[in-house]
Scaffold this active site. Structure first.
Site, PDB file in Angstrom:
ATOM      1  N   ARG A 159       0.873  -1.171   0.000  1.00 14.10           N
ATOM      2  CA  ARG A 159       0.000   0.000   0.000  1.00 14.10           C
ATOM      3  C   ARG A 159       0.914   1.225   0.000  1.00 14.10           C
ATOM      4  O   ARG A 159       2.038   1.183   0.496  1.00 14.10           O
ATOM      5  CB  ARG A 159      -0.894   0.028   1.239  1.00 14.10           C
ATOM      6  CG  ARG A 159      -1.822  -1.177   1.376  1.00 14.10           C
ATOM      7  CD  ARG A 159      -2.640  -1.059   2.661  1.00 14.10           C
ATOM      8  NE  ARG A 159      -3.583  -2.162   2.818  1.00 14.10           N
ATOM      9  CZ  ARG A 159      -3.344  -3.271   3.506  1.00 14.10           C
ATOM     10  NH1 ARG A 159      -2.163  -3.421   4.104  1.00 14.10           N
ATOM     11  NH2 ARG A 159      -4.250  -4.226   3.605  1.00 14.10           N
ATOM     12  N   LYS A 183      -2.343  -2.005   7.901  1.00 11.08           N
ATOM     13  CA  LYS A 183      -3.493  -1.419   8.564  1.00 11.08           C
ATOM     14  C   LYS A 183      -3.608  -1.937   9.993  1.00 11.08           C
ATOM     15  O   LYS A 183      -3.327  -3.095  10.270  1.00 11.08           O
ATOM     16  CB  LYS A 183      -4.778  -1.759   7.789  1.00 11.08           C
ATOM     17  CG  LYS A 183      -4.890  -1.037   6.452  1.00 11.08           C
ATOM     18  CD  LYS A 183      -6.217  -1.333   5.777  1.00 11.08           C
ATOM     19  CE  LYS A 183      -6.363  -0.555   4.494  1.00 11.08           C
ATOM     20  NZ  LYS A 183      -7.664  -0.809   3.821  1.00 11.08           N
ATOM     21  N   HIS A 255      -1.910   2.345  -5.981  1.00  6.86           N
ATOM     22  CA  HIS A 255      -2.592   1.079  -5.710  1.00  6.86           C
ATOM     23  C   HIS A 255      -2.629   0.181  -6.947  1.00  6.86           C
ATOM     24  O   HIS A 255      -2.769  -1.039  -6.836  1.00  6.86           O
ATOM     25  CB  HIS A 255      -4.006   1.356  -5.215  1.00  6.86           C
ATOM     26  CG  HIS A 255      -4.395   0.523  -4.033  1.00  6.86           C
ATOM     27  ND1 HIS A 255      -3.754   0.591  -2.813  1.00  6.86           N
ATOM     28  CD2 HIS A 255      -5.359  -0.423  -3.884  1.00  6.86           C
ATOM     29  CE1 HIS A 255      -4.313  -0.272  -1.978  1.00  6.86           C
ATOM     30  NE2 HIS A 255      -5.271  -0.893  -2.596  1.00  6.86           N
ATOM     31  N   ARG A 258      -0.060  -2.393  -6.816  1.00  4.03           N
ATOM     32  CA  ARG A 258      -0.440  -3.462  -5.883  1.00  4.03           C
ATOM     33  C   ARG A 258      -1.380  -4.451  -6.570  1.00  4.03           C
ATOM     34  O   ARG A 258      -1.210  -5.674  -6.444  1.00  4.03           O
ATOM     35  CB  ARG A 258      -1.103  -2.833  -4.656  1.00  4.03           C
ATOM     36  CG  ARG A 258      -1.561  -3.791  -3.567  1.00  4.03           C
ATOM     37  CD  ARG A 258      -1.970  -2.969  -2.355  1.00  4.03           C
ATOM     38  NE  ARG A 258      -2.794  -3.685  -1.394  1.00  4.03           N
ATOM     39  CZ  ARG A 258      -2.327  -4.398  -0.384  1.00  4.03           C
ATOM     40  NH1 ARG A 258      -1.015  -4.547  -0.228  1.00  4.03           N
ATOM     41  NH2 ARG A 258      -3.150  -4.988   0.469  1.00  4.03           N
ATOM     42  N   HIS A 281      -4.095  -8.985   3.631  1.00  5.70           N
ATOM     43  CA  HIS A 281      -5.553  -9.059   3.705  1.00  5.70           C
ATOM     44  C   HIS A 281      -5.964  -9.941   4.873  1.00  5.70           C
ATOM     45  O   HIS A 281      -5.457 -11.055   5.024  1.00  5.70           O
ATOM     46  CB  HIS A 281      -6.134  -9.657   2.408  1.00  5.70           C
ATOM     47  CG  HIS A 281      -6.058  -8.729   1.239  1.00  5.70           C
ATOM     48  ND1 HIS A 281      -6.169  -9.156  -0.064  1.00  5.70           N
ATOM     49  CD2 HIS A 281      -5.897  -7.378   1.167  1.00  5.70           C
ATOM     50  CE1 HIS A 281      -6.070  -8.123  -0.881  1.00  5.70           C
ATOM     51  NE2 HIS A 281      -5.906  -7.035  -0.152  1.00  5.70           N
ATOM     52  N   TYR A 290      -9.069 -10.997  -7.268  1.00  9.02           N
ATOM     53  CA  TYR A 290      -8.092 -11.026  -8.343  1.00  9.02           C
ATOM     54  C   TYR A 290      -8.170 -12.266  -9.235  1.00  9.02           C
ATOM     55  O   TYR A 290      -7.455 -12.367 -10.206  1.00  9.02           O
ATOM     56  CB  TYR A 290      -6.676 -10.943  -7.758  1.00  9.02           C
ATOM     57  CG  TYR A 290      -6.408  -9.654  -7.054  1.00  9.02           C
ATOM     58  CD1 TYR A 290      -6.182  -8.488  -7.778  1.00  9.02           C
ATOM     59  CD2 TYR A 290      -6.405  -9.576  -5.676  1.00  9.02           C
ATOM     60  CE1 TYR A 290      -5.939  -7.279  -7.133  1.00  9.02           C
ATOM     61  CE2 TYR A 290      -6.163  -8.380  -5.026  1.00  9.02           C
ATOM     62  CZ  TYR A 290      -5.931  -7.236  -5.765  1.00  9.02           C
ATOM     63  OH  TYR A 290      -5.695  -6.057  -5.122  1.00  9.02           O
TER      64      TYR A 290
END
Length: 317
Positions: A159, A183, A255, A258, A281, A290
């Site tokens: 990120r 995060k 992004h 990514r 994730h 994806y």
């Protein structure tokens, strides 16, 4: 310009005056219907309630505040479409504040809306990524730094906030890993390609000549002019500029690298669970956006499938 102050409560006369002016703006300048205006203000009230809890005024709001607020929307189960609507209203409100010269910069500029459904984000081909990196002018002072930035984004699937906060003390090049803070301040180890390592080491020769401000000495990517770590906005703009120079017509952002990282790994046969760990994730469902290919065809080893690693291995033969 109205100056921000954390002592200003979001129910103060100043804040109420700002909301009144914004309502007039929506009604008179944007010519929105009364129902639409009410919807905008109702969504904005959710953010106001959050800022009150955080003891932060409207004018002191940062991108971090907004991202935490959006994360909260997800946590309480608000549908992605509703999240997207609320975020659209946030963009509108802070653009208004910026236009009216109440704030110096728009903190919502790079705030992203949630992906709705299973729509695949914009992805660059390997050739397009090479084209973007190739237009970087290495004769410029920031050239090698920017090349290292793009290689790291693509090779590690970071990120943009993770890239900006990457520290020298978290580089383990001998082991071919970097430690990333994602995060929620969750840390993870991410493999890094030999090509990215090489570009960062070249950049370090330039970095050593920068008199970095106290407190920023450990950050990898720094501004020679500001002498501190790069901001997300700076990364966003440099990628836009290089993509335009390379003739890329797709709408891209940091992004996008990514997304391209994850897609290329899947196309090469990497394991979905491994990619989930690489991207940080929490849910495999997020990673599943994806791919729609047969899971049984996916292999176990992630570094055997990234284009940059395959290229490096071929050169050793």
């Amino acid at each position: 310009m109205i100056s921000g102050n954390k002592s200003i409560d979001n129910n103060s006369s100043t804040s109420k005056r700002i909301i009144t002016r914004y309502k007039q703006y929506l009604t008179l300048e944007k010519a929105l219907s009364p129902n639409t205006v009410d919807a905008y203000l109702q969504d904005l009230s959710k953010l106001m309630d959050y800022l009150k809890i955080e003891q932060t005024s409207i004018l002191d709001t940062t991108l971090d505040h907004l991202e935490q607020f959006v994360s909260g929307l997800h946590d309480v189960g608000i549908h992605p479409r509703s999240q997207a609507r609320i975020i659209s209203g946030i963009h509108s409100f802070f653009r208004f504040l910026f236009i009216e010269d109440m704030i110096e910069s728009d903190p919502s500029e790079t705030l992203e809306s949630p992906r709705i459904g299973l729509h695949l984000p914009e992805v660059l081909t390997i050739e397009e990524i090479d084209r973007i990196i190739a237009v970087i002018d290495l004769s410029k002072a920031e050239g090698q730094r920017n090349r290292a930035i793009l290689e790291t984004l693509y090779s590690c699937g970071l990120r943009v906030s993770e890239l900006c906060n990457l520290k020298l003390s978290n580089l383990y090049f001998d082991e071919e890993f970097i430690r990333v803070e994602g995060k929620g301040q969750k840390e993870r180890l991410v493999p890094i390609s030999q090509r990215a390592i090489k570009e960062i080491r070249y950049y370090m020769l330039d970095r050593e000549r920068i008199s970095i401000k106290k407190g920023y000495e450990d950050y990898v990517f720094v501004s020679a002019r500001l002498k501190k770590k790069l901001s997300r906005i700076m990364i966003f703009h440099l990628i836009k500029e290089y993509a335009q120079t390379a003739g890329i017509t797709k709408t891209i952002s940091p992004h996008t690298f990514r997304h391209s990282f994850a897609t290329h790994l899947l196309e090469g046969g990497a394991n979905l669970r491994a990619i989930q760990c690489m991207l940080g994730h929490e849910s495999i469902a997020t990673t599943e956006i994806y791919t729609h290919i047969d899971r049984s065809m996916l292999k176990d080893e992630i570094l055997n499938h990234h284009p940059r690693n395959l290229e490096f291995e071929r050169r050793k033969l």
